[in-house]
Design a protein around this motif. Structure first.
Motif, PDB file in Angstrom:
ATOM      1  N   ASP A 169       0.719  -1.184   0.049  1.00  0.00           N
ATOM      2  CA  ASP A 169       0.015   0.081  -0.116  1.00  0.00           C
ATOM      3  C   ASP A 169       0.844   1.395   0.066  1.00  0.00           C
ATOM      4  O   ASP A 169       0.278   2.393  -0.530  1.00  0.00           O
ATOM      5  N   SER A 170       2.349   1.138   0.231  1.00  0.00           N
ATOM      6  CA  SER A 170       2.904   2.318   0.114  1.00  0.00           C
ATOM      7  C   SER A 170       4.024   2.250  -0.848  1.00  0.00           C
ATOM      8  O   SER A 170       4.862   3.162  -0.900  1.00  0.00           O
ATOM      9  N   LEU A 171       4.008   1.027  -1.625  1.00  0.00           N
ATOM     10  CA  LEU A 171       5.097   0.943  -2.644  1.00  0.00           C
ATOM     11  C   LEU A 171       5.225   2.006  -3.513  1.00  0.00           C
ATOM     12  O   LEU A 171       6.275   2.638  -3.892  1.00  0.00           O
ATOM     13  N   ALA A 172       4.132   2.677  -4.539  1.00  0.00           N
ATOM     14  CA  ALA A 172       4.145   3.758  -5.183  1.00  0.00           C
ATOM     15  C   ALA A 172       4.728   5.086  -4.659  1.00  0.00           C
ATOM     16  O   ALA A 172       5.292   5.821  -5.486  1.00  0.00           O
ATOM     17  N   THR A 173       4.669   5.389  -3.410  1.00  0.00           N
ATOM     18  CA  THR A 173       5.338   6.389  -3.005  1.00  0.00           C
ATOM     19  C   THR A 173       6.649   6.456  -2.272  1.00  0.00           C
ATOM     20  O   THR A 173       7.656   7.221  -2.570  1.00  0.00           O
ATOM     21  N   ALA A 174       7.051   5.146  -1.616  1.00  0.00           N
ATOM     22  CA  ALA A 174       8.247   4.747  -1.061  1.00  0.00           C
ATOM     23  C   ALA A 174       9.343   4.639  -2.024  1.00  0.00           C
ATOM     24  O   ALA A 174      10.301   4.917  -1.801  1.00  0.00           O
ATOM     25  N   VAL A 175       9.054   3.657  -3.175  1.00  0.00           N
ATOM     26  CA  VAL A 175      10.076   3.457  -4.021  1.00  0.00           C
ATOM     27  C   VAL A 175      10.897   4.532  -4.613  1.00  0.00           C
ATOM     28  O   VAL A 175      12.103   4.455  -4.616  1.00  0.00           O
ATOM     29  N   LYS A 199       6.376  -1.362 -12.436  1.00  0.00           N
ATOM     30  CA  LYS A 199       6.451  -1.092 -13.915  1.00  0.00           C
ATOM     31  C   LYS A 199       5.606  -0.201 -14.312  1.00  0.00           C
ATOM     32  O   LYS A 199       6.059   0.785 -15.239  1.00  0.00           O
ATOM     33  N   GLY A 200       4.513   0.124 -13.596  1.00  0.00           N
ATOM     34  CA  GLY A 200       3.733   1.370 -14.195  1.00  0.00           C
ATOM     35  C   GLY A 200       4.360   2.643 -13.648  1.00  0.00           C
ATOM     36  O   GLY A 200       3.999   3.789 -14.101  1.00  0.00           O
ATOM     37  N   LEU A 201       5.227   2.447 -12.676  1.00  0.00           N
ATOM     38  CA  LEU A 201       6.113   3.755 -12.731  1.00  0.00           C
ATOM     39  C   LEU A 201       7.436   3.939 -13.177  1.00  0.00           C
ATOM     40  O   LEU A 201       8.326   4.862 -13.049  1.00  0.00           O
ATOM     41  N   GLY A 202       7.429   3.117 -14.192  1.00  0.00           N
ATOM     42  CA  GLY A 202       8.591   3.038 -15.139  1.00  0.00           C
ATOM     43  C   GLY A 202       9.924   2.424 -14.770  1.00  0.00           C
ATOM     44  O   GLY A 202      10.790   2.689 -15.260  1.00  0.00           O
ATOM     45  N   TYR A 203       9.765   1.487 -13.870  1.00  0.00           N
ATOM     46  CA  TYR A 203      10.709   0.827 -13.609  1.00  0.00           C
ATOM     47  C   TYR A 203      10.823  -0.522 -14.330  1.00  0.00           C
ATOM     48  O   TYR A 203       9.948  -1.303 -14.687  1.00  0.00           O
ATOM     49  N   THR A 204      12.201  -0.832 -15.004  1.00  0.00           N
ATOM     50  CA  THR A 204      12.051  -1.737 -16.162  1.00  0.00           C
ATOM     51  C   THR A 204      12.475  -3.219 -15.676  1.00  0.00           C
ATOM     52  O   THR A 204      12.492  -3.989 -16.461  1.00  0.00           O
ATOM     53  N   GLN A 205      13.160  -3.221 -14.515  1.00  0.00           N
ATOM     54  CA  GLN A 205      13.815  -4.829 -14.155  1.00  0.00           C
ATOM     55  C   GLN A 205      13.124  -5.033 -12.639  1.00  0.00           C
ATOM     56  O   GLN A 205      13.564  -5.219 -11.817  1.00  0.00           O
ATOM     57  N   VAL A 206      11.994  -5.633 -13.019  1.00  0.00           N
ATOM     58  CA  VAL A 206      11.073  -5.778 -11.929  1.00  0.00           C
ATOM     59  C   VAL A 206      10.555  -7.292 -12.319  1.00  0.00           C
ATOM     60  O   VAL A 206      10.036  -7.737 -13.389  1.00  0.00           O
ATOM     61  N   HIS A 207      10.842  -8.092 -11.107  1.00  0.00           N
ATOM     62  CA  HIS A 207      10.504  -9.433 -11.283  1.00  0.00           C
ATOM     63  C   HIS A 207       9.679 -10.043 -10.016  1.00  0.00           C
ATOM     64  O   HIS A 207      10.015  -9.701  -9.020  1.00  0.00           O
ATOM     65  N   ASN A 208       8.834 -10.856 -10.488  1.00  0.00           N
ATOM     66  CA  ASN A 208       8.156 -11.746  -9.475  1.00  0.00           C
ATOM     67  C   ASN A 208       8.593 -12.867  -8.682  1.00  0.00           C
ATOM     68  O   ASN A 208       8.900 -13.842  -9.313  1.00  0.00           O
ATOM     69  N   LEU A 209       9.210 -12.561  -7.578  1.00  0.00           N
ATOM     70  CA  LEU A 209       9.912 -13.786  -6.861  1.00  0.00           C
ATOM     71  C   LEU A 209       8.834 -14.690  -6.291  1.00  0.00           C
ATOM     72  O   LEU A 209       9.052 -15.958  -5.991  1.00  0.00           O
ATOM     73  N   GLY A 210       7.676 -14.228  -6.043  1.00  0.00           N
ATOM     74  CA  GLY A 210       6.649 -14.932  -5.570  1.00  0.00           C
ATOM     75  C   GLY A 210       6.430 -15.141  -4.078  1.00  0.00           C
ATOM     76  O   GLY A 210       6.351 -14.174  -3.405  1.00  0.00           O
ATOM     77  N   SER A 211       6.322 -16.308  -3.579  1.00  0.00           N
ATOM     78  CA  SER A 211       6.007 -16.410  -2.099  1.00  0.00           C
ATOM     79  C   SER A 211       7.128 -16.344  -1.301  1.00  0.00           C
ATOM     80  O   SER A 211       8.306 -16.641  -1.696  1.00  0.00           O
ATOM     81  N   LEU A 212       6.846 -16.323   0.011  1.00  0.00           N
ATOM     82  CA  LEU A 212       7.952 -16.357   0.853  1.00  0.00           C
ATOM     83  C   LEU A 212       8.514 -17.494   1.225  1.00  0.00           C
ATOM     84  O   LEU A 212      10.085 -17.524   1.254  1.00  0.00           O
ATOM     85  N   SER A 213       8.188 -18.655   0.907  1.00  0.00           N
ATOM     86  CA  SER A 213       8.978 -19.854   0.927  1.00  0.00           C
ATOM     87  C   SER A 213       9.769 -19.679  -0.188  1.00  0.00           C
ATOM     88  O   SER A 213      11.020 -20.399  -0.134  1.00  0.00           O
ATOM     89  N   HIS A 214       9.425 -19.333  -1.311  1.00  0.00           N
ATOM     90  CA  HIS A 214      10.167 -19.426  -2.472  1.00  0.00           C
ATOM     91  C   HIS A 214      11.492 -18.275  -2.363  1.00  0.00           C
ATOM     92  O   HIS A 214      12.789 -18.706  -2.616  1.00  0.00           O
ATOM     93  N   ALA A 215      10.982 -17.339  -1.717  1.00  0.00           N
ATOM     94  CA  ALA A 215      12.105 -16.267  -1.625  1.00  0.00           C
ATOM     95  C   ALA A 215      13.106 -16.642  -0.406  1.00  0.00           C
ATOM     96  O   ALA A 215      14.192 -16.567  -0.676  1.00  0.00           O
ATOM     97  N   ARG A 216      12.720 -17.675   0.343  1.00  0.00           N
ATOM     98  CA  ARG A 216      13.721 -18.174   1.485  1.00  0.00           C
ATOM     99  C   ARG A 216      14.777 -19.104   0.612  1.00  0.00           C
ATOM    100  O   ARG A 216      15.763 -19.143   0.923  1.00  0.00           O
ATOM    101  N   THR A 217      14.241 -19.934  -0.253  1.00  0.00           N
ATOM    102  CA  THR A 217      14.867 -20.879  -0.934  1.00  0.00           C
ATOM    103  C   THR A 217      15.804 -20.159  -1.680  1.00  0.00           C
ATOM    104  O   THR A 217      16.777 -20.484  -1.815  1.00  0.00           O
ATOM    105  N   VAL A 218      15.715 -19.169  -2.439  1.00  0.00           N
ATOM    106  CA  VAL A 218      16.415 -18.215  -3.346  1.00  0.00           C
ATOM    107  C   VAL A 218      17.583 -17.536  -2.366  1.00  0.00           C
ATOM    108  O   VAL A 218      18.617 -17.630  -2.975  1.00  0.00           O
ATOM    109  N   CYS A 219      17.268 -17.011  -1.244  1.00  0.00           N
ATOM    110  CA  CYS A 219      18.116 -16.570  -0.544  1.00  0.00           C
ATOM    111  C   CYS A 219      18.799 -17.156   0.581  1.00  0.00           C
ATOM    112  O   CYS A 219      19.631 -16.641   1.179  1.00  0.00           O
TER     113      CYS A 219
END
Length: 123
Positions: free
Chosen positions: A65-71, A100-120
């Motif tokens: 809910d704060s992404l558009a203003t914080a990033v 992407k709507g704000l013009g960021y070009t390198q945005v990727h969906n990592l998905g779930s918390l469990s997948h993020a844990r695996t990746v990180c």
């Protein structure tokens, strides 16, 4: 004609389609790890209270809910690579659309918390 099967079948199809869509839009583990090694930001779009309870080490918490203003203030480079995750992958998909709507070009969906844990997770 008995049509009692239509509603349950419709629900099953919608659930399967939702999970398939999330899976196909989710970034793979190996590619995500390479991106992190190259400086990608792991962005957690869950609420602050969810993040405080359970977070991936190194992730930055910016609730959806704060992404558009914080990033833009925190990450002005529109070419910054972001790997976005949440609890199950739904909010991360919305977060990708927002950035992407704000013009960021390198945005990727990592998905779930469990997948993020695996990746990180340290190899």
């Amino acid at each position: 004609m008995d049509t009692n099967w239509i509603l349950p079948l419709t629900i099953v199809v919608l659930v399967v389609a939702t999970f398939a869509f999330k899976r196909f839009t989710q970034l793979g583990t190996a590619k995500a790890r390479r991106m992190i090694a190259d400086g990608a930001i792991v962005l957690d779009v869950r609420s602050s209270s969810e993040f405080k309870r359970d977070a991936v080490p190194g992730a930055v918490n910016l609730p959806l809910d704060s992404l558009a203003t914080a990033v833009p203030g925190r990450f002005p480079d529109r070419n910054q690579v972001f790997l976005i995750h949440c609890l199950s992958g739904g909010r991360s998909l919305m977060g990708c659309r927002t950035l992407k709507g704000l013009g960021y070009t390198q945005v990727h969906n990592l998905g779930s918390l469990s997948h993020a844990r695996t990746v990180c997770r340290k190899a």
